[in-house]
Design a protein around this motif. Sequence first.
Motif, mmCIF file in Angstrom:
data_model
loop_
_atom_site.group_PDB
_atom_site.id
_atom_site.type_symbol
_atom_site.label_atom_id
_atom_site.label_comp_id
_atom_site.label_asym_id
_atom_site.label_seq_id
_atom_site.Cartn_x
_atom_site.Cartn_y
_atom_site.Cartn_z
ATOM 1 N N SER A 242 6.173 4.573 -4.538
ATOM 2 C CA SER A 242 7.275 5.520 -4.690
ATOM 3 C C SER A 242 7.119 6.334 -5.965
ATOM 4 C CB SER A 242 8.615 4.778 -4.698
ATOM 5 O OG SER A 242 8.787 4.015 -5.881
ATOM 6 N N ARG A 243 6.253 5.890 -6.859
ATOM 7 C CA ARG A 243 5.950 6.610 -8.098
ATOM 8 C C ARG A 243 4.608 7.332 -8.034
ATOM 9 N NH1 ARG A 243 9.492 2.866 -8.740
ATOM 10 N NH2 ARG A 243 10.902 2.813 -10.524
ATOM 11 N N GLY A 244 4.027 7.343 -6.827
ATOM 12 C CA GLY A 244 2.734 8.012 -6.651
ATOM 13 C C GLY A 244 1.585 7.240 -7.252
ATOM 14 N N VAL A 245 1.769 5.929 -7.461
ATOM 15 C CA VAL A 245 0.745 5.102 -8.104
ATOM 16 C C VAL A 245 0.105 4.182 -7.073
ATOM 17 C CG1 VAL A 245 0.299 3.348 -9.868
ATOM 18 C CG2 VAL A 245 1.956 5.164 -10.306
ATOM 19 N N ASP A 246 -1.205 4.255 -6.967
ATOM 20 C CA ASP A 246 -1.960 3.402 -6.051
ATOM 21 C C ASP A 246 -3.391 3.350 -6.564
ATOM 22 O OD1 ASP A 246 -3.308 2.144 -4.021
ATOM 23 O OD2 ASP A 246 -2.911 3.671 -2.499
ATOM 24 N N GLU A 247 -3.756 2.255 -7.184
ATOM 25 C CA GLU A 247 -5.093 2.174 -7.787
ATOM 26 C C GLU A 247 -6.060 1.315 -6.979
ATOM 27 O OE1 GLU A 247 -5.105 1.422 -11.942
ATOM 28 O OE2 GLU A 247 -3.614 2.955 -12.369
ATOM 29 N N ARG A 248 -5.775 1.096 -5.722
ATOM 30 C CA ARG A 248 -6.743 0.380 -4.885
ATOM 31 C C ARG A 248 -8.030 1.172 -4.794
ATOM 32 N NH1 ARG A 248 -4.544 0.581 0.497
ATOM 33 N NH2 ARG A 248 -3.795 2.563 -0.325
ATOM 34 N N PRO A 249 -9.154 0.534 -5.004
ATOM 35 C CA PRO A 249 -10.424 1.264 -4.904
ATOM 36 C C PRO A 249 -10.828 1.494 -3.453
ATOM 37 C CG PRO A 249 -10.848 -1.041 -5.346
ATOM 38 C CD PRO A 249 -9.350 -0.875 -5.400
ATOM 39 N N VAL A 250 -11.678 2.460 -3.250
ATOM 40 C CA VAL A 250 -12.320 2.645 -1.952
ATOM 41 C C VAL A 250 -13.365 1.541 -1.826
ATOM 42 C CG1 VAL A 250 -13.832 4.141 -0.596
ATOM 43 C CG2 VAL A 250 -11.900 5.121 -1.861
ATOM 44 N N ARG A 251 -13.236 0.728 -0.785
ATOM 45 C CA ARG A 251 -14.080 -0.460 -0.649
ATOM 46 C C ARG A 251 -14.973 -0.351 0.585
ATOM 47 N NH1 ARG A 251 -10.439 -5.487 -0.367
ATOM 48 N NH2 ARG A 251 -9.267 -4.159 1.048
ATOM 49 N N PRO A 252 -16.278 -0.149 0.393
ATOM 50 C CA PRO A 252 -17.184 -0.046 1.536
ATOM 51 C C PRO A 252 -17.593 -1.383 2.118
ATOM 52 C CG PRO A 252 -18.404 0.271 -0.491
ATOM 53 C CD PRO A 252 -16.951 0.126 -0.891
ATOM 54 N N ASP A 253 -17.151 -2.508 1.527
ATOM 55 C CA ASP A 253 -17.646 -3.823 1.935
ATOM 56 C C ASP A 253 -16.551 -4.737 2.458
ATOM 57 O OD1 ASP A 253 -16.330 -4.040 -0.434
ATOM 58 O OD2 ASP A 253 -17.816 -5.328 -1.411
ATOM 59 N N ARG A 254 -15.506 -4.158 3.032
ATOM 60 C CA ARG A 254 -14.411 -4.979 3.523
ATOM 61 C C ARG A 254 -14.825 -5.784 4.748
ATOM 62 N NH1 ARG A 254 -9.573 -1.263 4.691
ATOM 63 N NH2 ARG A 254 -11.132 -0.361 6.036
ATOM 64 N N ILE A 255 -14.276 -6.972 4.877
ATOM 65 C CA ILE A 255 -14.558 -7.833 6.022
ATOM 66 C C ILE A 255 -13.254 -8.092 6.774
ATOM 67 C CG2 ILE A 255 -15.383 -10.092 6.763
ATOM 68 C CD1 ILE A 255 -17.107 -10.166 4.252
ATOM 69 N N ARG A 256 -13.261 -7.805 8.036
ATOM 70 C CA ARG A 256 -12.053 -8.007 8.839
ATOM 71 C C ARG A 256 -11.960 -9.462 9.278
ATOM 72 N NH1 ARG A 256 -8.448 -5.008 11.392
ATOM 73 N NH2 ARG A 256 -9.518 -3.055 11.047
ATOM 74 N N LYS A 257 -10.783 -10.046 9.089
ATOM 75 C CA LYS A 257 -10.550 -11.433 9.488
ATOM 76 C C LYS A 257 -9.765 -11.525 10.786
ATOM 77 C CE LYS A 257 -10.585 -12.986 4.685
ATOM 78 N NZ LYS A 257 -9.787 -13.624 3.601
ATOM 79 N N SER A 258 -8.972 -10.505 11.081
ATOM 80 C CA SER A 258 -8.183 -10.519 12.313
ATOM 81 C C SER A 258 -7.776 -9.100 12.654
ATOM 82 C CB SER A 258 -6.939 -11.403 12.160
ATOM 83 O OG SER A 258 -6.059 -10.852 11.200
ATOM 84 N N VAL A 259 -7.424 -8.918 13.915
ATOM 85 C CA VAL A 259 -6.916 -7.636 14.389
ATOM 86 C C VAL A 259 -5.604 -7.918 15.100
ATOM 87 C CG1 VAL A 259 -7.319 -5.627 15.846
ATOM 88 C CG2 VAL A 259 -9.243 -6.723 14.694
ATOM 89 N N GLY A 260 -4.533 -7.274 14.662
ATOM 90 C CA GLY A 260 -3.243 -7.556 15.282
ATOM 91 C C GLY A 260 -2.370 -6.333 15.402
ATOM 92 N N ALA A 261 -1.422 -6.403 16.299
ATOM 93 C CA ALA A 261 -0.423 -5.351 16.455
ATOM 94 C C ALA A 261 0.894 -6.015 16.845
ATOM 95 C CB ALA A 261 -0.843 -4.340 17.522
ATOM 96 N N GLU A 262 1.994 -5.385 16.468
ATOM 97 C CA GLU A 262 3.299 -5.931 16.828
ATOM 98 C C GLU A 262 4.286 -4.791 16.991
ATOM 99 O OE1 GLU A 262 5.125 -7.049 12.451
ATOM 100 O OE2 GLU A 262 3.815 -8.514 13.436
ATOM 101 N N ASN A 263 5.408 -5.094 17.618
ATOM 102 C CA ASN A 263 6.432 -4.076 17.815
ATOM 103 C C ASN A 263 7.803 -4.729 17.725
ATOM 104 O OD1 ASN A 263 7.435 -1.479 18.302
ATOM 105 N ND2 ASN A 263 7.589 -1.857 20.501
ATOM 106 N N THR A 264 8.720 -4.062 17.003
ATOM 107 C CA THR A 264 10.116 -4.495 16.934
ATOM 108 C C THR A 264 10.924 -3.643 17.907
ATOM 109 O OG1 THR A 264 9.883 -5.133 14.614
ATOM 110 C CG2 THR A 264 12.116 -4.769 15.433
ATOM 111 N N PHE A 265 11.767 -4.274 18.690
ATOM 112 C CA PHE A 265 12.466 -3.591 19.771
ATOM 113 C C PHE A 265 13.874 -3.178 19.365
ATOM 114 C CE2 PHE A 265 9.732 -7.002 21.518
ATOM 115 C CZ PHE A 265 8.685 -6.181 21.919
#
Length: 374
Positions: A242-265
Amino acid sequence: MPAPDSDTELREQPISRPRKIIHIDMDAFYASVEQRDNPELRGRPVAVGGSALRGVVAAASYEARRFGVRSAMPSVTAKRHCPELIFVKPRFDVYRAVSLQIREIFAEHTTLIEPLSLDEAYLDVTENRRNIPVATEIAEEIRARIRAETGLTASAGVSYNKFLAKLASDHNKPDGLYVITPKMGPLFVEALPVGKFHGIGPATAAKMQKLGIHTGADLRAQSLEFLQRHFGKAGHHYYWISRGVDERPVRPDRIRKSVGAENTFQTDLFALEEARTELLPIVAKVWRYCDGHGIRGRTVTLKVKYADFRIITRSRTLQVPVSGQAELERLSLALLEGVFPVQKGIRLLGVTLSSLDSEAGDDADSAPQLSLML
């Protein structure tokens, strides 16, 4: 956008040298590839995936979107919105090949490439292979090369962090470019409805609105303690973006552990048949991502949140990876049937595939949750 894993990922003080981040997002990627390869589809409303009678839409052309057709929408609903809608069978091998072409263009400029899916990625061009000092110039060159080499259009966002670069790429779609400078960042966020924040889905946005939080300015007015009390770990993330602050680096070596999706009705579910109907688009979204990335998994997990906010999960692990969408549907529905009959209404359903065997492991995020908007 997942909440950060530690306090070191988002900090109040900016880094000593602002990063130059580009977010590239292909325009209606699957549908655009189909229109490119079949001239008869150009200028017409196209849905990739599904059919006029069953299934869900995997992607929609901009001509179809004007009628309200969206990805993850049941095909029958999409056809009702747009009677002239043309359904096309997906060709993921073609989409993957085009995606590789695009990544080769990225790699000519930087090694810091973080793919999010076949059709979008973050690039850190603070230091780049061509020593081009202006990130906007790099973004324009990439967009021009994509158009020349693939015949497709891409939108780009340029900013000093990932959060704002993602917002910027959505700002002038399709075939657009938008820049959010460090001076613009906080003001841009202040004016934005919270529902437009990448990573804040419909359920969280609705909760925020009940708390009187409608815009980025409203979010910024809340204390860190207040946000953590109401949103848990994600409250820290919301406080800083909300303050425009986000210092996460661009990471070319990420490893996916799971894939998920959900929906609230909007309305709680009590009947098995209506729950089955709502679960199928969620399964389709998970499988679409897995199939598009060459990802397979052995463990299927069903998540159920009841009206009283109690959450349960049910899982099944196979000896071999799930073979296709039909099998994922069968396993998910079997898990769903096991929780019925219900005493409390169901407000949320989710499906996750884990124990992954990925052919594209560095293309994905760690333990992500895909946003599903119906």
